[in-house]
Scaffold this motif. Structure first.
Motif, PDB file in Angstrom:
ATOM      1  N   CYS A 105       0.709  -1.155  -0.099  1.00  0.00           N
ATOM      2  CA  CYS A 105      -0.107   0.053  -0.096  1.00  0.00           C
ATOM      3  C   CYS A 105       0.945   1.431   0.035  1.00  0.00           C
ATOM      4  CB  CYS A 105      -0.916   0.090   1.391  1.00  0.00           C
ATOM      5  SG  CYS A 105      -1.927  -1.390   1.252  1.00  0.00           S
ATOM      6  N   CYS A 106       0.693   2.014  -1.089  1.00  0.00           N
ATOM      7  CA  CYS A 106       1.650   3.192  -1.127  1.00  0.00           C
ATOM      8  C   CYS A 106       0.670   4.592  -1.049  1.00  0.00           C
ATOM      9  CB  CYS A 106       2.572   3.248  -2.131  1.00  0.00           C
ATOM     10  SG  CYS A 106       2.423   2.472  -3.317  1.00  0.00           S
ATOM     11  N   THR A 141       3.120  -2.823   9.308  1.00  0.00           N
ATOM     12  CA  THR A 141       3.024  -1.465   9.387  1.00  0.00           C
ATOM     13  C   THR A 141       4.536  -0.650   9.589  1.00  0.00           C
ATOM     14  OG1 THR A 141       2.490  -1.429  11.704  1.00  0.00           O
ATOM     15  CG2 THR A 141       0.658  -2.007   9.925  1.00  0.00           C
ATOM     16  N   LYS A 165      -3.836   5.129   4.751  1.00  0.00           N
ATOM     17  CA  LYS A 165      -3.084   3.915   4.070  1.00  0.00           C
ATOM     18  C   LYS A 165      -2.615   2.894   5.056  1.00  0.00           C
ATOM     19  CE  LYS A 165       1.183   5.398   3.686  1.00  0.00           C
ATOM     20  NZ  LYS A 165       2.262   6.056   3.033  1.00  0.00           N
ATOM     21  N   THR A 166      -2.284   3.139   6.241  1.00  0.00           N
ATOM     22  CA  THR A 166      -2.199   2.117   7.214  1.00  0.00           C
ATOM     23  C   THR A 166      -3.356   1.176   7.533  1.00  0.00           C
ATOM     24  OG1 THR A 166      -0.404   3.605   8.184  1.00  0.00           O
ATOM     25  CG2 THR A 166      -0.987   1.728   9.555  1.00  0.00           C
ATOM     26  N   ALA A 188      -4.218  -0.968   4.945  1.00  0.00           N
ATOM     27  CA  ALA A 188      -3.403  -2.029   4.863  1.00  0.00           C
ATOM     28  C   ALA A 188      -3.972  -3.145   6.070  1.00  0.00           C
ATOM     29  CB  ALA A 188      -1.747  -1.693   5.181  1.00  0.00           C
ATOM     30  N   ASP A 214       2.648  -1.768   4.593  1.00  0.00           N
ATOM     31  CA  ASP A 214       2.374  -0.158   4.538  1.00  0.00           C
ATOM     32  C   ASP A 214       3.585   0.408   4.432  1.00  0.00           C
ATOM     33  OD1 ASP A 214       1.235   2.004   5.309  1.00  0.00           O
ATOM     34  OD2 ASP A 214       1.736   1.945   7.419  1.00  0.00           O
ATOM     35  N   THR A 215       3.715   1.483   3.529  1.00  0.00           N
ATOM     36  CA  THR A 215       4.916   2.109   3.172  1.00  0.00           C
ATOM     37  C   THR A 215       5.275   3.155   4.039  1.00  0.00           C
ATOM     38  OG1 THR A 215       3.862   3.176   1.391  1.00  0.00           O
ATOM     39  CG2 THR A 215       5.124   1.271   0.842  1.00  0.00           C
TER      40      THR A 215
END
Lengths: 494, 318
Positions: free
Chosen positions: A39-40, A69, A47-48, A51, A170-171
């Motif tokens: 996920c970016c 994460t 985002k988190t 994810a 998660d990025t």
């Protein structure tokens, strides 16, 4: 509360937006070939949470999942029933395992990951030298950039353990979020760089690199390192030299692993999801991300668009709703001779003319501006209007710029056949309708804004499949909240 | 009387609009006869986008006139050029700087040892803040920095403390100490931008605690994108749906019975959001800091909107 997916056929949807292919999340999560989901997206787009919701959904659909994460809010850990997340995957309790799946979650701890990597790949004496080096201690505790390397390293480790059949990543919330992809390359260019060899002194640099430096017109390496000493202080150079020398034997391994992880991300078993919200900056970053992934030949699955507003009454435009609200308000003010003033300029006057204070309410909570005060029965938990006025929240230029909310008791509406409570004074239906119409108008404006923003993204990338997640009033607090989001993500088949 | 705040560091969780707030603040502080500098440190060219100009080069150039009549300059810091500048300024390296670049030292400094990037950025901003013109007065009356997000800002600002520990002697050590003195002085204020939502508010509270622990001066909490509450009457304990439908019909709306449920749903969501916002306001109030609210710009943060925010910010002391 608006149900996810409700009201998809919006009247004012840009035709281009309406034709965007939809992203089918469930098949993606169910396919055994899918091994990594990344996920970016820019910060603040959920985002988190996305994810975590994807991980939970995949697990409850039968997969053995770990969610990595990077920097989760504490509440997200709590929402998964874990007091906190750490560098070790923890099993998330209360996940429905009836389909044979399991969910694990962890948070990247940069320093621990870095330390473990050193301990794993260097002999004990060398490892100790590295871990005690002051330069290493600074580098590993989170100067910007370290996070990206360590996220790649940790992802590589998780893959290597082969204990999970799906890893959701998660990025990091980097400036560009693209640093994640750059990590192997930057590490590579660093390792190829002559600077390292120069730093490590004449003995190591020797040969080609040494001569190059001479060729550059410096009197020699001693002059060069002398310059550095002058700039950063001799102690630091020594620390860096020791650090680099100690890491020397590990560098090959670092780089090989980073390269391998990079190739893994390009493989068909990986799916990138770009996460965004229907806001200008977030979608601009998303567009940039889509382009960047294509340039790196990374497999993009599609766009997750969070916080999308929908309406169950898309056919009623903001203008029409506002006009109707004004009609209703004017009608109700007319008997007091106030019909020419529907916008509330002389509220004190109106209050005295229309109403008397209700005995049960404190005057402090009800400044003169509130209409129909005798009917409001449950404003106790409501933001006090005095407070709102102090904050000057309203925008002068806005049509609906009043100071008051519309306190509708949540538990009492939305049910079929609800009548008046015994003893409660009925509010005039007209004024309630007018307020609801104003809320709707505001809502429709928001929808229109979101659609304009989306149309820009769609024009650039019409081919990118999209899945929408409806805006929720509050944050996620538990697994059920994550499930709701997961369902919104999953039930996207048209 | 505390000394005037001249360095305004604007941070906030991603997505809260900190660049917009920083730009609006730079405009707001540019009163008649004054000059402010707006500095971008994350290389995103967000300032150029806001002011609808081309990408900013690495130089201070005038970008706007504030609503009060003063000048706003802008600077997007390019890390590599800043490093060469810095080396030139402090060490007169000349050609050696170019040599450093060729052997990859600059790459090293700006990527592998990214802490140095933070050193350069904070150093440059402090230099601009302290810079004096030929008349002996400060070149900029105020400097506004669009800083990294809340989660990283304490470390970003505190990087020079770490550097002073790492480089125990020499010019870098002294430079690092000088920068920290500016950042911790009463001349500086770190403002945090948030939204009335749980996560940004939580992050703001965490950020305030971290900044305080690092002895960095916390300024104001700016609540951005506040949606105007909708005016209306209080609801009764129950709603008569037929009466509501009749009211809608009387206003000339078609198929009013089919509007009742969606409108009540939207009303309930609105009320829920309002009560969540009230809870977040209370959390922010508990921080014991000045809180300022800025309205959501209906048309996004365009130039006109930016000036509207700037006029709003001018109402307060910074």
């Amino acid at each position: 509360m608006t149900e996810p997916r409700q009201g998809r056929e919006r009247a004012d949807v840009d035709p281009a937006v309406a034709e965007v292919p939809s992203l089918a999340i469930d098949p993606l999560l169910d396919r055994p070939e899918t091994r990594i989901v990344v996920c970016c997206g820019s910060g603040g787009v959920g985002k988190t949470t996305t994810a975590a919701a994807l991980g939970l959904r995949a697990a409850e659909r039968g997969r053995r999942v770990v969610v990595l994460t990077i920097d989760p809010a504490r509440r997200l850990a709590q929402s998964m029933g874990l007091a906190e997340l750490d560098n070790v995957p923890r099993r998330v309790p209360d996940v429905d395992g009836s389909a044979g799946g399991e969910l694990f979650a962890m948070m990247l701890d940069m320093k621990r990951t870095f330390d473990e990597t050193v301990e794993e790949h260097a002999d004990p004496e060398r490892a100790r030298a590295i871990l005690e080096n002051p330069f290493y201690q600074s580098l590993s505790t989170g100067f910007a950039g370290t996070q990206e390397y360590m996220a790649m390293e940790k992802l590589g480790q998780l893959v290597a353990r082969d204990e999970w059949d799906l890893i959701v990543v998660d990025t990091p919330p980097s400036r560009s979020a693209l640093d994640f992809l750059d990590a192997p390359q930057r590490l590579g260019s660093f390792l190829d760089g002559r600077f390292i060899r120069v730093l490590m002194g004449p003995a190591k640099a020797g040969g080609r690199a040494g001569r190059k430096v001479m060729d550059l017109g410096l009197a020699g390496l001693s002059r060069f390192t002398g310059t550095i000493d002058r700039v950063v202080g001799a102690g630091l150079v020594r620390d860096v030299q020791n650090f680099v020398a100690a890491l020397d034997t590990m560098f090959g391994g670092f780089r090989t692993r980073a390269d391998a992880t990079y190739r893994l991300l390009q493989a068909p078993g990986t799916a990138f999801l770009v996460v965004a919200a229907p806001e200008r900056d977030a979608l601009r970053e998303a567009a940039y991300f889509v382009e960047r992934l294509a340039a790196d030949r990374m497999p993009l699955a599609g766009l997750v668009l969070n916080r999308v507003h929908t309406s169950g009454a898309p056919g009623l435009s903001a203008e029409r709703a506002l006009a109707a609200a004004e009609t209703l308000e004017a009608k109700n003010l007319a008997p007091q001779g106030m019909a020419d003033d529907p916008t509330g300029q002389t509220e004190t006057e109106r209050t005295t003319a229309q109403e008397s204070p209700s005995p049960g309410d404190s005057g402090r909570e009800r400044p003169p501006g509130r209409r129909s005060p005798e009917t409001h029965s449950s404003t106790g938990s409501y933001p006090t209007d005095a407070e709102a006025a102090d904050h000057k929240t309203t925008d002068g230029g806005h049509d609906s710029g009043g100071q008051h909310g519309i306190p509708i008791p949540r538990e009492d509406i939305g049910h079929e056949g609800t009548g008046h409570d015994e003893g409660a004074t009925p509010v005039t239906a007209d004024l309630l309708a007018a307020a609801l119409l104003r809320v709707h108008a505001e809502h429709m404006r928001q929808l229109a804004r979101e659609n304009r923003t989306r149309a820009r993204f769609t024009a650039l990338h019409p081919e990118v499949p999209v899945v929408e997640v409806a805006a929720l009033p509050g944050d996620v607090h538990d697994l059920d909240g994550l499930r709701t989001i997961g369902a919104a993500l999953g039930d996207s088949a048209p | 009387m505390t000394p005037e705040r001249r360095l305004h560091v604007v941070s906030g969780k991603g997505g809260t609009g900190k660049t917009t707030v920083a730009a609006a603040l730079a405009l707001a502080l540019a009163e008649e006869g004054r000059r402010t500098l707006l500095v971008e440190v994350e290389g995103r060219q967000g300032i150029a986008q806001l002011f609808e100009t081309q990408a900013l080069p690495y130089e201070e150039r005038r970008i706007a006139i504030g609503p009060g009549g003063g000048e706003v300059y802008a600077l997007a810091i390019d890390t590599e050029k800043a490093l060469l500048d810095y080396l030139q300024m402090f060490y007169k390296l000349g050609g050696a700087g170019r040599a450093l670049r060729r052997i990859g030292a600059i790459d090293f400094a700006t990527t592998i040892a990214p802490g140095l990037r933070d050193v350069l950025l904070t150093g440059k901003v402090c230099e601009a803040t302290r810079r004096r013109g030929p008349d002996g007065g400060f070149v900029y009356d105020a400097v506004v920095m669009d800083a990294p997000p809340t989660g990283r800002v304490t470390r970003f600002l505190g990087v020079n403390d770490e550097v002073a520990d790492l480089a125990k002697v020499g010019p870098i050590h002294h430079q690092a100490q000088a920068v920290m003195r500016v950042l911790k002085s009463a001349e500086t204020a770190v403002h945090l931008v948030t939204l009335l939502e749980e996560m940004p508010v939580q992050e703001t509270a965490d950020g305030v605690a971290e900044l305080r622990a690092a002895e960095l001066p916390v300024g104001t909490v700016v609540v951005n994108m506040v949606r105007p509450p909708v005016e209306g009457p209080a609801a009764p304990a129950g709603v008569d749906r037929r009466e509501l439908a009749a009211a809608l019909r009387s206003a000339g709306l078609r198929a009013p019975t089919r509007l009742v449920d969606p409108l009540l749903d939207e009303g309930a969501a609105h009320a829920e959001r309002r009560s969540l916002e009230a809870a977040q306001r209370a959390e922010l109030a508990a921080l014991g800091l000045p809180v300022r609210e800025l309205p959501l710009l209906a048309d996004g943060a365009d130039l006109a909107g930016l000036y509207r925010l700037a006029r709003r910010l001018r109402e307060h002391a910074w």
